[in-house]
Design a protein around this motif. Structure first.
Motif, PDB file in Angstrom:
ATOM      1  N   SER A  61       0.835  -1.203   0.000  1.00 14.72           N
ATOM      2  CA  SER A  61       0.000   0.000   0.000  1.00 14.72           C
ATOM      3  C   SER A  61       0.870   1.254   0.000  1.00 14.72           C
ATOM      4  O   SER A  61       0.624   2.197  -0.768  1.00 14.72           O
ATOM      5  N   ALA A  62       1.914   1.274   0.836  1.00 14.79           N
ATOM      6  CA  ALA A  62       2.805   2.434   0.906  1.00 14.79           C
ATOM      7  C   ALA A  62       3.532   2.646  -0.418  1.00 14.79           C
ATOM      8  O   ALA A  62       3.769   3.793  -0.830  1.00 14.79           O
ATOM      9  N   SER A  63       3.876   1.564  -1.099  1.00 14.19           N
ATOM     10  CA  SER A  63       4.573   1.678  -2.386  1.00 14.19           C
ATOM     11  C   SER A  63       3.686   2.330  -3.437  1.00 14.19           C
ATOM     12  O   SER A  63       4.134   3.180  -4.219  1.00 14.19           O
ATOM     13  N   VAL A  64       2.408   1.948  -3.442  1.00  8.24           N
ATOM     14  CA  VAL A  64       1.461   2.542  -4.398  1.00  8.24           C
ATOM     15  C   VAL A  64       1.247   4.014  -4.062  1.00  8.24           C
ATOM     16  O   VAL A  64       1.220   4.874  -4.959  1.00  8.24           O
ATOM     17  N   TYR A  65       1.114   4.326  -2.766  1.00 11.44           N
ATOM     18  CA  TYR A  65       0.990   5.723  -2.346  1.00 11.44           C
ATOM     19  C   TYR A  65       2.207   6.533  -2.806  1.00 11.44           C
ATOM     20  O   TYR A  65       2.073   7.675  -3.277  1.00 11.44           O
ATOM     21  N   PHE A  66       3.387   5.954  -2.622  1.00 14.99           N
ATOM     22  CA  PHE A  66       4.615   6.675  -2.975  1.00 14.99           C
ATOM     23  C   PHE A  66       4.655   6.978  -4.473  1.00 14.99           C
ATOM     24  O   PHE A  66       5.021   8.090  -4.885  1.00 14.99           O
ATOM     25  N   ALA A  67       4.267   5.996  -5.290  1.00 11.66           N
ATOM     26  CA  ALA A  67       4.225   6.227  -6.737  1.00 11.66           C
ATOM     27  C   ALA A  67       3.225   7.328  -7.073  1.00 11.66           C
ATOM     28  O   ALA A  67       3.494   8.207  -7.902  1.00 11.66           O
ATOM     29  N   GLY A  68       2.062   7.300  -6.408  1.00 10.77           N
ATOM     30  CA  GLY A  68       1.083   8.354  -6.625  1.00 10.77           C
ATOM     31  C   GLY A  68       1.603   9.712  -6.202  1.00 10.77           C
ATOM     32  O   GLY A  68       1.332  10.727  -6.857  1.00 10.77           O
ATOM     33  N   GLY A  69       2.376   9.734  -5.113  1.00  9.98           N
ATOM     34  CA  GLY A  69       2.943  10.993  -4.650  1.00  9.98           C
ATOM     35  C   GLY A  69       3.890  11.607  -5.662  1.00  9.98           C
ATOM     36  O   GLY A  69       3.942  12.840  -5.813  1.00  9.98           O
ATOM     37  N   LEU A  70       4.635  10.779  -6.389  1.00  8.67           N
ATOM     38  CA  LEU A  70       5.545  11.295  -7.423  1.00  8.67           C
ATOM     39  C   LEU A  70       4.762  11.988  -8.535  1.00  8.67           C
ATOM     40  O   LEU A  70       5.180  13.019  -9.068  1.00  8.67           O
ATOM     41  N   PHE A  71       3.608  11.415  -8.887  1.00  5.95           N
ATOM     42  CA  PHE A  71       2.779  12.056  -9.909  1.00  5.95           C
ATOM     43  C   PHE A  71       2.168  13.357  -9.386  1.00  5.95           C
ATOM     44  O   PHE A  71       2.051  14.337 -10.142  1.00  5.95           O
ATOM     45  N   PHE A  72       1.790  13.395  -8.103  1.00  7.59           N
ATOM     46  CA  PHE A  72       1.291  14.642  -7.524  1.00  7.59           C
ATOM     47  C   PHE A  72       2.392  15.701  -7.517  1.00  7.59           C
ATOM     48  O   PHE A  72       2.135  16.882  -7.791  1.00  7.59           O
ATOM     49  N   ASN A  73       3.630  15.289  -7.187  1.00  5.27           N
ATOM     50  CA  ASN A  73       4.764  16.224  -7.257  1.00  5.27           C
ATOM     51  C   ASN A  73       4.898  16.802  -8.663  1.00  5.27           C
ATOM     52  O   ASN A  73       5.071  18.019  -8.842  1.00  5.27           O
ATOM     53  N   THR A  74       4.823  15.913  -9.649  1.00  3.72           N
ATOM     54  CA  THR A  74       4.961  16.344 -11.035  1.00  3.72           C
ATOM     55  C   THR A  74       3.842  17.305 -11.438  1.00  3.72           C
ATOM     56  O   THR A  74       4.091  18.372 -12.024  1.00  3.72           O
ATOM     57  N   GLY A  75       2.605  16.941 -11.106  1.00  9.70           N
ATOM     58  CA  GLY A  75       1.477  17.783 -11.481  1.00  9.70           C
ATOM     59  C   GLY A  75       1.532  19.155 -10.848  1.00  9.70           C
ATOM     60  O   GLY A  75       1.231  20.170 -11.494  1.00  9.70           O
ATOM     61  N   SER A  76       1.930  19.216  -9.583  1.00 17.08           N
ATOM     62  CA  SER A  76       1.978  20.510  -8.898  1.00 17.08           C
ATOM     63  C   SER A  76       3.119  21.377  -9.420  1.00 17.08           C
ATOM     64  O   SER A  76       2.964  22.597  -9.567  1.00 17.08           O
ATOM     65  N   TYR A  77       4.260  20.753  -9.720  1.00 18.93           N
ATOM     66  CA  TYR A  77       5.374  21.549 -10.246  1.00 18.93           C
ATOM     67  C   TYR A  77       5.062  22.072 -11.646  1.00 18.93           C
ATOM     68  O   TYR A  77       5.349  23.230 -11.975  1.00 18.93           O
ATOM     69  N   VAL A  78       4.461  21.237 -12.479  1.00 16.04           N
ATOM     70  CA  VAL A  78       4.095  21.686 -13.819  1.00 16.04           C
ATOM     71  C   VAL A  78       3.027  22.775 -13.734  1.00 16.04           C
ATOM     72  O   VAL A  78       3.010  23.706 -14.558  1.00 16.04           O
ATOM     73  N   SER A  79       2.135  22.704 -12.744  1.00 21.21           N
ATOM     74  CA  SER A  79       1.162  23.780 -12.541  1.00 21.21           C
ATOM     75  C   SER A  79       1.868  25.086 -12.228  1.00 21.21           C
ATOM     76  O   SER A  79       1.449  26.163 -12.688  1.00 21.21           O
ATOM     77  N   LEU A  80       2.947  25.003 -11.449  1.00 18.15           N
ATOM     78  CA  LEU A  80       3.745  26.196 -11.169  1.00 18.15           C
ATOM     79  C   LEU A  80       4.419  26.703 -12.443  1.00 18.15           C
ATOM     80  O   LEU A  80       4.487  27.916 -12.681  1.00 18.15           O
ATOM     81  N   LEU A  81       4.895  25.782 -13.280  1.00 16.51           N
ATOM     82  CA  LEU A  81       5.484  26.185 -14.561  1.00 16.51           C
ATOM     83  C   LEU A  81       4.454  26.871 -15.450  1.00 16.51           C
ATOM     84  O   LEU A  81       4.794  27.787 -16.213  1.00 16.51           O
ATOM     85  N   GLN A  82       3.199  26.430 -15.365  1.00 16.33           N
ATOM     86  CA  GLN A  82       2.154  27.084 -16.144  1.00 16.33           C
ATOM     87  C   GLN A  82       2.039  28.556 -15.780  1.00 16.33           C
ATOM     88  O   GLN A  82       1.844  29.410 -16.645  1.00 16.33           O
TER      89      GLN A  82
END
Length: 280
Positions: free
Chosen positions: A99-120
């Motif tokens: 479960s923690a591994s799946v959460y961690f993978a999801g967290g990487l995508f949230f990191n990516t989405g939020s940073y790209v939102s900042l780039l926008q």
């Protein structure tokens, strides 16, 4: 040459809507979110007829489309993985490490989405009252603009995902006492949820041009913000329910913690789907 008459609207020190009248008699309205998401200004002719006009150049519009596609896709996948992690825990489909591994993978995508939102925000076209058009500057990977509400909202969101990352990494630690779990796992979780809620409220101010919430049911941007803010509320409910009781070592309410995470994550996935259509 006389400068065009301007009228600024917003909340506190933040300007989220600017109206000006060029010499030829048109009225041009710049709003923060449509300008940075879609590269558009609203232009009204002398008769008052509104015409939503794309004012950014083709290169800028292509940049906005690419950034929006990456950000929206990252939130869709990140939300789906968070929902899967919660389902694994709730329905016993795997152990805590899985479960923690799946959460961690999801967290990487949230990191990516939020940073790209900042780039926008950093690379969106800026309004020019002199020309009545949107002007695009060179590409930037980082910038500090705390007096821009859109920058502040996306920056706080990015911070929230980084704090969630601390929570997700610490969740792999084994043999922790209840006090250590609350300090290393639960506390970053709550802080991240608070930052998500603050970011969502700032985004609401950008849409509503005021501190109080508003209803803009015909605005796709409003729906994106509203659905994501609902997800943030559900994440906070989940975090509060995930507090570990020192006396028993069990969660305050494991069912609420799992279902809150699952439903909140699905809200962010839905928000990502809606965001995919909020493009030039």
């Amino acid at each position: 040459m006389a400068q065009p008459e301007q009228r600024a609207e917003g909340a506190g020190p933040f300007t989220t809507r600017l109206t000006w009248t060029p010499p030829e008699g048109r009225t041009v309205v710049w709003e923060s979110r449509p300008a940075r998401r879609r590269g558009t200004l609203t232009v009204r002719g002398p008769g008052g007829t509104a015409d939503r006009s794309s004012s950014a150049d083709a290169e800028a519009l292509g940049r906005l489309r690419r950034l929006n596609a990456v950000a929206s896709g990252a939130f869709v996948i990140g939300g789906a993985l968070f929902a899967l992690g919660a389902a694994i825990s709730q329905f016993g489909w795997g152990d805590a490490v899985e479960s923690a591994s799946v959460y961690f993978a999801g967290g990487l995508f949230f990191n990516t989405g939020s940073y790209v939102s900042l780039l926008q925000v950093l690379n969106a076209p800026r309004h020019s009252t002199e020309t009545g058009r949107l002007v695009t500057s060179g590409w930037r990977w980082w910038g500090y603009e705390p007096m821009r509400l859109d920058w502040l909202s996306t920056f706080v969101l990015f911070l929230g995902t980084l704090v969630f990352g601390v929570n997700l990494v610490d969740s792999f630690l084994q043999g922790l006492t209840a006090q250590q779990v609350n300090r290393l796992v639960w506390t970053p979780d709550v802080i991240g949820c608070v930052l998500f809620l603050i970011s969502g409220h700032l985004a609401s101010i950008e849409i509503c041009h005021r501190f109080r919430p508003c209803l803009r049911s015909r605005s796709l941007g409003w729906w994106v913000v509203a659905v994501n803010q609902l997800g943030s509320v559900l994440f906070m409910v989940s975090a509060l329910a995930a507090f570990t009781r020192p006396a028993t070592g069990s969660l305050a309410n494991a069912d609420i913690a799992n279902w809150g995470t699952l439903s909140g994550a699905l809200c962010f996935s839905l928000g990502g789907v809606l965001q995919a259509y909020e493009r030039p």
